[in-house]
Write a protein that holds these residues in place. Structure first.
Motif, short mmCIF file in Angstrom:
data_model
loop_
_atom_site.label_atom_id
_atom_site.label_comp_id
_atom_site.label_asym_id
_atom_site.label_seq_id
_atom_site.Cartn_x
_atom_site.Cartn_y
_atom_site.Cartn_z
N GLY A 1 -1.09 24.66 15.56
CA GLY A 1 -1.59 23.31 15.70
C GLY A 1 -1.05 22.58 16.92
N HIS A 2 -1.22 21.25 16.90
CA HIS A 2 -0.81 20.42 18.03
C HIS A 2 0.70 20.43 18.23
CE1 HIS A 2 -1.87 16.50 20.41
NE2 HIS A 2 -1.60 17.52 21.19
N LEU A 3 1.44 20.55 17.13
CA LEU A 3 2.90 20.64 17.22
C LEU A 3 3.32 21.81 18.10
CD1 LEU A 3 5.87 20.11 16.39
CD2 LEU A 3 5.43 21.52 14.36
N GLU A 4 2.75 22.97 17.83
CA GLU A 4 3.12 24.15 18.60
C GLU A 4 2.60 24.05 20.03
OE1 GLU A 4 2.18 28.86 18.10
OE2 GLU A 4 3.33 27.88 16.49
N PHE A 5 1.41 23.50 20.20
CA PHE A 5 0.84 23.33 21.54
C PHE A 5 1.73 22.45 22.41
CE2 PHE A 5 -1.82 20.89 24.52
CZ PHE A 5 -2.43 21.92 25.23
N LYS A 6 2.15 21.31 21.87
CA LYS A 6 3.02 20.41 22.62
C LYS A 6 4.40 21.03 22.86
CE LYS A 6 2.62 16.34 23.22
NZ LYS A 6 2.27 15.52 24.42
N SER A 7 4.90 21.76 21.87
CA SER A 7 6.22 22.41 22.00
C SER A 7 6.20 23.47 23.09
CB SER A 7 6.64 23.02 20.67
OG SER A 7 6.83 22.02 19.69
N ILE A 8 5.12 24.23 23.17
CA ILE A 8 5.01 25.25 24.22
C ILE A 8 4.98 24.59 25.59
CG2 ILE A 8 3.47 27.00 25.20
CD1 ILE A 8 2.70 27.75 22.32
N ALA A 9 4.29 23.46 25.71
CA ALA A 9 4.23 22.76 26.99
C ALA A 9 5.62 22.27 27.41
CB ALA A 9 3.27 21.57 26.88
N ILE A 10 6.39 21.76 26.45
CA ILE A 10 7.77 21.33 26.76
C ILE A 10 8.61 22.52 27.18
CG2 ILE A 10 9.88 20.37 25.74
CD1 ILE A 10 8.01 18.66 23.94
N ALA A 11 8.46 23.65 26.48
CA ALA A 11 9.21 24.86 26.83
C ALA A 11 8.89 25.32 28.24
CB ALA A 11 8.90 25.96 25.82
N HIS A 12 7.63 25.22 28.64
CA HIS A 12 7.25 25.64 29.99
C HIS A 12 7.89 24.73 31.05
CE1 HIS A 12 3.41 27.95 28.61
NE2 HIS A 12 4.50 28.69 28.54
N LYS A 13 8.04 23.44 30.74
CA LYS A 13 8.72 22.55 31.67
C LYS A 13 10.20 22.93 31.81
CE LYS A 13 5.74 18.50 31.02
NZ LYS A 13 5.67 17.09 30.56
#
Length: 322
Positions: free
Chosen positions: A55-67
Motif C-alpha cells: 500500500g501507500h505506507l510501503e510506497f512512501k517508505s521505499i521513497a524515503i529509503a531511496h533518498k
C-alpha cells in the motif's frame, strides 16, 4: 523487486556483496495497521525484499529509503505515518518506521593477474570488507571453484583486453597489477596514469623493473609527480618473504592499512548522525497525553538548519512538555 526473499536472507547477501541497502523496521503500531511491530523489509537502489504491508505506507517508505541511499552514508531515521489521515489507507491506524541505512562497500579493488600470487591474494581479499574484480585473459588460470561458485565479493572477469576493464571501476578504486606479461603491466600502468583518479595503484616487480617502467613512462610524457603515484615494489617492506602467500599477505596488509585509514577519517567527521533524543521522545513518552495520531511525518525532520540535529515540530514539542 523480490518480495519473496526474506529480509534476513537479503541482508546477509547484500552485506557479502558490499551493496548499499536500507533496513526498514516497524517499531510502533497504534490502531489498525497492515503489519505488526517488528516487521522488516529491505530496500536497495533497484530492488526490495520482504514487505511491511504494501500500500501507500510501503510506497512512501521505499521513497524515503531511496533518498537515504542517495546520501551514500550510514545513518538512521524515524518516520511516523498516520495511515488514514495522511496516506489514505482504509486501516486508519498509525505506525512508526525506523530506517537504518547501510552504505556500499567503499573499498573497490581490481586485481590484474591470476597467477600464484593473485590466487593467494584473492583468498585473503575474499574475507575482507572489499569488492574485488579479478581480471585475466586466460580463463584456465582461474580456480574452477571461483569461476563456478566464487565468494560474493569476488568477481572473476575473463577479458581479451584487460586494459579496457579499468574504465568500469569507480573513482577512488584500488588497482593491483601482477600479470604474466610485462608489456601488459606497462599498458595498465599507462592507462591508470591517464585516468588519474585511483586511490591506490600497486605494481608487482623488482626495483630494476620499476626503473625501466619509470624511464618508459617519462618518454610517454608523464611527469615524475604522476609516476610516483604508482607503488612499486608492492606491499609492506615490514612483511618480507618471496613465497606467494608471503607476498600476498604483504600486499593485503598495505591495502588494509589504507582503507582503515580512510574509515578512521570518516568516523571522526563532525557531521551529526543518527536520531536525537528529541525525535525519540514521543516514542519513549508512551505514558503521556501525547496522541500518536497527531504525529505527522513532517514532525520528524532529519536535520535542522542550525545544528544538524533531528528536530520535532513546535506542536509536538508542546505536547511533550505538558
Amino acid at each position: 523487486m523480490d518480495n519473496r526473499q526474506r529480509w534476513s536472507e537479503a541482508v546477509s547477501l547484500l552485506k557479502a556483496k558490499g551493496e548499499a541497502f536500507v533496513l526498514l523496521t516497524i517499531i510502533g503500531v497504534h490502531g489498525s495497521a497492515p503489519r505488526n511491530s517488528g516487521t522488516k523489509m529491505v530496500v536497495t537502489a533497484k530492488s526490495t525484499y520482504d514487505t511491511i504491508g504494501g500500500g501507500h505506507l510501503e510506497f512512501k517508505s521505499i521513497a524515503i529509503a531511496h533518498k537515504l541511499l542517495a546520501d551514500k552514508d550510514e545513518n538512521q531515521h524515524i518516520e511516523h505515518f498516520s495511515l488514514g489521515a495522511t496516506l489514505g489507507q482504509c486501516c486508519g491506524g498509525d505506525c512508526t518506521v525506523l530506517f537504518e541505512s547501510f552504505a556500499a562497500c567503499k573499498t573497490q579493488i581490481m586485481l590484474f593477474g591470476a597467477g600464484h600470487v593473485g590466487k593467494a591474494l584473492t583468498t585473503i581479499l575474499a574475507d575482507l570488507p572489499c569488492q574485488v574484480k579479478w581480471v585475466d585473459n586466460r580463463e584456465a588460470q582461474f580456480p574452477a571453484k571461483m569461476l563456478n561458485n566464487f565468494p560474493h565479493n569476488v568477481e572473476c572477469i575473463v577479458s581479451d583486453n584487460p586494459v579496457d576493464e579499468i574504465a568500469n571501476m569507480p573513482a577512488g578504486s584500488f588497482f593491483i597489477i601482477m600479470t604474466h606479461n610485462h608489456q601488459l603491466d606497462f599498458e595498465l600502468c599507462q592507462a591508470l596514469l591517464k585516468r588519474g583518479d585511483f586511490a591506490y595503484a600497486g605494481l608487482i616487480g623488482s626495483e630494476t623493473k620499476w626503473k625501466r617502467f619509470q624511464h618508459r613512462l617519462k618518454h610517454r610524457e608523464f611527469s615524475q609527480e604522476a609516476i610516483e603515484q604508482l607503488k612499486c615494489p608492492i606491499g609492506l617492506s615490514e612483511v618480507p618473504g618471496k613465497r606467494p602467500m608471503e607476498v600476498a599477505v604483504s600486499i593485503a596488509a598495505e591495502v588494509i592499512g589504507l582503507y582503515q585509514k580512510d574509515d578512521n577519517a570518516s568516523h571522526h567527521s563532525s557531521k551529526a548522525q543518527g536520531i536525537s533524543f528529541k525525535a525519540l521522545a514521543p516514542l519513549l513518552n508512551s505514558g503521556s497525553n501525547l496522541k500518536r495520531a497527531d504525529l505527522k511525518s513532517e514532525n520528524f525532520k532529519n536535520t535542522s538548519q542550525n545544528n544538524n540535529e533531528p528536530i520535532l515540530s513546535k506542536s509536538v514539542t508542546e505536547k511533550i512538555n505538558e
